[in-house]
Design an enzyme around this catalytic site. Structure first.
Site, PDB file in Angstrom:
ATOM      1  N   ARG A  48       1.002  -1.146  -0.033  1.00 13.24           N
ATOM      2  CA  ARG A  48       0.053  -0.014   0.276  1.00 13.24           C
ATOM      3  C   ARG A  48       0.990   1.193   0.195  1.00 13.24           C
ATOM      4  O   ARG A  48       1.671   0.843   0.323  1.00 13.24           O
ATOM      5  CB  ARG A  48      -1.393  -0.069   1.410  1.00 13.24           C
ATOM      6  CG  ARG A  48      -2.017  -0.829   1.118  1.00 13.24           C
ATOM      7  CD  ARG A  48      -3.221  -1.592   2.516  1.00 13.24           C
ATOM      8  NE  ARG A  48      -3.632   0.254   2.104  1.00 13.24           N
ATOM      9  CZ  ARG A  48      -4.008   0.765   3.169  1.00 13.24           C
ATOM     10  NH1 ARG A  48      -4.517   0.147   3.983  1.00 13.24           N
ATOM     11  NH2 ARG A  48      -5.187   2.624   2.572  1.00 13.24           N
TER      12      ARG A  48
ATOM     13  N   TYR B  82       0.449   5.813  -0.072  1.00 18.27           N
ATOM     14  CA  TYR B  82      -0.562   6.821  -0.044  1.00 18.27           C
ATOM     15  C   TYR B  82      -0.760   7.565  -1.011  1.00 18.27           C
ATOM     16  O   TYR B  82       0.264   7.081  -2.529  1.00 18.27           O
ATOM     17  CB  TYR B  82       0.013   8.211   0.864  1.00 18.27           C
ATOM     18  CG  TYR B  82      -0.243   7.784   2.362  1.00 18.27           C
ATOM     19  CD1 TYR B  82      -1.558   7.039   2.488  1.00 18.27           C
ATOM     20  CD2 TYR B  82       0.916   7.370   3.024  1.00 18.27           C
ATOM     21  CE1 TYR B  82      -1.271   7.183   4.399  1.00 18.27           C
ATOM     22  CE2 TYR B  82       0.617   7.312   4.361  1.00 18.27           C
ATOM     23  CZ  TYR B  82      -0.918   6.843   4.874  1.00 18.27           C
ATOM     24  OH  TYR B  82      -0.803   6.645   6.337  1.00 18.27           O
TER      25      TYR B  82
ATOM     26  N   ASP C 118      -9.614   1.722  17.251  1.00 18.92           N
ATOM     27  CA  ASP C 118      -9.518   1.226  16.477  1.00 18.92           C
ATOM     28  C   ASP C 118      -8.412  -0.066  16.492  1.00 18.92           C
ATOM     29  O   ASP C 118      -7.882  -0.233  15.529  1.00 18.92           O
ATOM     30  CB  ASP C 118      -9.270   1.948  14.847  1.00 18.92           C
ATOM     31  CG  ASP C 118      -7.339   2.124  15.711  1.00 18.92           C
ATOM     32  OD1 ASP C 118      -7.355   2.214  16.644  1.00 18.92           O
ATOM     33  OD2 ASP C 118      -6.915   3.685  14.482  1.00 18.92           O
TER      34      ASP C 118
ATOM     35  N   ASP D 124      -1.388   7.000  17.457  1.00 19.52           N
ATOM     36  CA  ASP D 124      -1.126   8.132  15.752  1.00 19.52           C
ATOM     37  C   ASP D 124      -0.449   9.084  16.049  1.00 19.52           C
ATOM     38  O   ASP D 124      -0.605  10.416  17.444  1.00 19.52           O
ATOM     39  CB  ASP D 124      -1.562   8.352  14.308  1.00 19.52           C
ATOM     40  CG  ASP D 124      -2.318   6.434  14.153  1.00 19.52           C
ATOM     41  OD1 ASP D 124      -0.949   5.868  14.198  1.00 19.52           O
ATOM     42  OD2 ASP D 124      -2.983   6.844  13.918  1.00 19.52           O
TER      43      ASP D 124
ATOM     44  N   ASP E   2      -9.917   7.212  15.962  1.00 18.22           N
ATOM     45  CA  ASP E   2      -8.291   6.996  15.083  1.00 18.22           C
ATOM     46  C   ASP E   2      -7.449   8.280  15.386  1.00 18.22           C
ATOM     47  O   ASP E   2      -7.659   9.229  14.673  1.00 18.22           O
ATOM     48  CB  ASP E   2      -8.227   6.677  13.891  1.00 18.22           C
ATOM     49  CG  ASP E   2      -6.684   6.344  12.918  1.00 18.22           C
ATOM     50  OD1 ASP E   2      -6.351   6.067  14.114  1.00 18.22           O
ATOM     51  OD2 ASP E   2      -6.765   6.062  12.408  1.00 18.22           O
TER      52      ASP E   2
END
Length: 288
Positions: A128, A130, A161, A166, A198
């Site tokens: 993956r 962005y 989550d 983060d 999140d």
């Protein structure tokens, strides 16, 4: 599988701490003396207080086998999520860089693998990325966990989550994958991603030249004008090119202040401690 040494980084010491409860051989509850009248309590791992962590790459970058492992001074593997201390005292925290600024590979701690190495995320067997570079260093706060069984009453009852908290580090220097930064939180965004809460803590590295100028969310707008809006809009929109809806935000669609960020960190650290004591089911999460 190829192996190479990436970097040696230090996590610092723990300051102003008195031990109040021993859980087992690995975890301790500490009372952290603050400058305010209300003392905060943080759970932390006792294994590594002054870590000199060796960060080693296994495999080739941008392959499915690529992993970044963390080793202590003896060469033993340790977990960046569980074994790096969260709190360094005086409102300073460790942050582990997963995605360096101005890159697009979606790197993350593998929470379901032993010793939780950093790997590149996948979707349908493919790596993956962005759709565009992220403009800040992006990582996690160790020893935090967003509990998926907890419905947050202040954010539309959204459930956690199932990941560490983060961090969006807004300093000017590009970090390295696995680098441990000493950061101070400045604010927090309550992102709601497909119904899951999140948290995005806005922070700055103490090594940044402007770190002394920013101590709360209002200072960010003054010394980094437009950054809070840019961070929110980036995380709101990054899934749109893949045909998904924009993410939403709670707390009035703006970043809450430093005190709120510290409350989030405390709550998610307590959730992590319950997880590690097995008082909350771990599911597929690795606790090694």
């Amino acid at each position: 599988m190829a192996t190479s040494t990436r970097a040696i980084v230090g996590g610092g010491g723990v300051h102003k701490i008195t031990c109040s409860l021993l859980f087992n051989n690995r975890f301790t509850l500490f009372s952290l003396k603050q400058t305010s009248s209300n003392a905060k309590r943080f759970y932390t791992c006792k294994a590594i207080y002054k870590p000199q962590i060796q960060v080693k790459e296994d495999g080739q970058p941008e392959t499915l086998d690529y992993r970044v492992f963390f080793h202590d001074e003896s060469g033993k593997k340790v977990s960046p999520w569980h074994d790096i201390p969260l709190h360094l005292g005086d409102g300073i925290f460790n942050c582990i860089v997963e995605i360096p600024k101005e890159t697009s590979a979606k790197m993350e701690v593998a929470t379901d693998e032993p010793f939780t190495p950093i790997k590149q995320d996948t979707k349908k067997g493919k790596l993956r990325y962005y759709p565009y570079n992220i403009n800040w260093n992006y990582g996690l706060l160790p020893q935090t966990w967003e509990d998926p069984s907890f419905a947050h009453p202040e954010v539309d009852g959204s459930f956690g989550d199932n990941d560490p908290v983060d961090v969006v580090e807004i300093g000017e220097t590009q970090g390295k994958i696995g680098q441990i930064l000493k950061v101070k939180p400045l604010g927090v965004l309550a992102m709601i991603d497909e119904g899951e809460l999140d948290w995005k803590v806005i922070a700055i590295s103490l090594d940044d030249p402007r770190a002394s100028l920013v101590n709360d969310v209002d200072d960010v707008e003054k010394h980094f004008p437009g950054t809070l809006t840019a961070v929110r809009d980036w995380f709101r929109d990054y899934k749109i090119p893949d045909g998904k809806p924009a993410n939403k935000f709670g707390l009035g669609n703006k970043a809450a202040n430093k005190d709120y960020a510290l409350k989030v960190i405390t709550e998610t650290n307590e959730s992590w401690a319950k997880l590690m004591k097995r008082s909350i089911p771990a599911g597929e999460l690795s606790l090694l």
